[in-house]
Design a protein around this motif. Sequence first.
Motif, PDB file in Angstrom:
ATOM      1  N   LEU A   1      -5.259  -3.088   8.621  1.00  0.00           N
ATOM      2  CA  LEU A   1      -6.491  -3.860   8.774  1.00  0.00           C
ATOM      3  C   LEU A   1      -7.377  -3.552   7.576  1.00  0.00           C
ATOM      4  N   TRP A   2      -8.060  -4.580   7.057  1.00  0.00           N
ATOM      5  CA  TRP A   2      -8.915  -4.379   5.908  1.00  0.00           C
ATOM      6  C   TRP A   2     -10.055  -3.449   6.262  1.00  0.00           C
ATOM      7  N   SER A   3     -10.291  -2.485   5.415  1.00  0.00           N
ATOM      8  CA  SER A   3     -11.378  -1.537   5.598  1.00  0.00           C
ATOM      9  C   SER A   3     -12.587  -2.068   4.844  1.00  0.00           C
TER      10      SER A   3
ATOM     11  N   TRP B   1      -7.071   0.388   3.264  1.00  0.00           N
ATOM     12  CA  TRP B   1      -6.684  -0.268   4.502  1.00  0.00           C
ATOM     13  C   TRP B   1      -6.661   0.737   5.645  1.00  0.00           C
ATOM     14  N   CYS B   2      -7.129   0.297   6.806  1.00  0.00           N
ATOM     15  CA  CYS B   2      -7.085   1.117   8.017  1.00  0.00           C
ATOM     16  C   CYS B   2      -5.695   0.944   8.621  1.00  0.00           C
ATOM     17  N   LEU B   3      -5.013   2.037   8.880  1.00  0.00           N
ATOM     18  CA  LEU B   3      -3.642   2.009   9.387  1.00  0.00           C
ATOM     19  C   LEU B   3      -3.664   2.294  10.881  1.00  0.00           C
TER      20      LEU B   3
ATOM     21  N   ALA C   1       0.837  -1.203   0.000  1.00  0.00           N
ATOM     22  CA  ALA C   1       0.000   0.000   0.000  1.00  0.00           C
ATOM     23  C   ALA C   1       0.865   1.244   0.000  1.00  0.00           C
ATOM     24  N   ASP C   2       0.360   2.315  -0.606  1.00  0.00           N
ATOM     25  CA  ASP C   2       1.057   3.601  -0.561  1.00  0.00           C
ATOM     26  C   ASP C   2       1.200   4.038   0.890  1.00  0.00           C
ATOM     27  N   ALA C   3       2.310   4.661   1.229  1.00  0.00           N
ATOM     28  CA  ALA C   3       2.543   5.104   2.602  1.00  0.00           C
ATOM     29  C   ALA C   3       1.856   6.440   2.893  1.00  0.00           C
TER      30      ALA C   3
ATOM     31  N   ALA D   1     -17.545   4.718   8.946  1.00  0.00           N
ATOM     32  CA  ALA D   1     -17.299   5.816   8.005  1.00  0.00           C
ATOM     33  C   ALA D   1     -16.516   6.941   8.668  1.00  0.00           C
ATOM     34  N   ASN D   2     -16.673   7.116   9.970  1.00  0.00           N
ATOM     35  CA  ASN D   2     -15.976   8.182  10.694  1.00  0.00           C
ATOM     36  C   ASN D   2     -14.800   7.625  11.488  1.00  0.00           C
ATOM     37  N   CYS D   3     -14.101   6.639  10.937  1.00  0.00           N
ATOM     38  CA  CYS D   3     -12.966   6.003  11.603  1.00  0.00           C
ATOM     39  C   CYS D   3     -11.888   7.058  11.887  1.00  0.00           C
ATOM     40  N   PRO D   4     -11.376   7.128  13.118  1.00  0.00           N
ATOM     41  CA  PRO D   4     -10.387   8.148  13.460  1.00  0.00           C
ATOM     42  C   PRO D   4      -8.967   7.826  12.998  1.00  0.00           C
ATOM     43  N   HIS D   5      -8.729   6.600  12.531  1.00  0.00           N
ATOM     44  CA  HIS D   5      -7.382   6.195  12.129  1.00  0.00           C
ATOM     45  C   HIS D   5      -7.107   6.619  10.691  1.00  0.00           C
TER      46      HIS D   5
END
Length: 116
Positions: free
Chosen positions: A70-72, A58-60, A37-39, A78-82
């Motif tokens: 982690l797979w998104s 992906w959720c980082l 994945a792109d950084a 939808a409002n994930c803080p990560h």
Amino acid sequence: MSRYSRSSNGARRTRCRCGRTVLRQLVGQRAALDVTADADELTAAAAAALREPNRLDWCLRKRADGPDLLWSSPSHRANCPHPHVIDHQCTAPAAGPPRTRTARTSSVAEGQLALV
């Protein structure tokens, strides 16, 4: 029952052959995906907008032992803080066709053995 250790499963920063910094990780415990994945960190909404059928986001998560992907999934908040990242699409030129070998000619007559 023992818990599996995340210490060896986290993402690591590497360089792609196109020169971009990417994150690499085996994601999953049973049928793991080799993710590149792109950084570049994005918001959840921006990453979801770039999602395509063959390009996942992906959720980082930032853990004590390093970054973890982690797979998104569609049920991901939808409002994930990560921060989120997206699968890398390499822009380096594809490798050319394999080189063919040319036949060598021998200096000895056919049927004779040559000492090498």
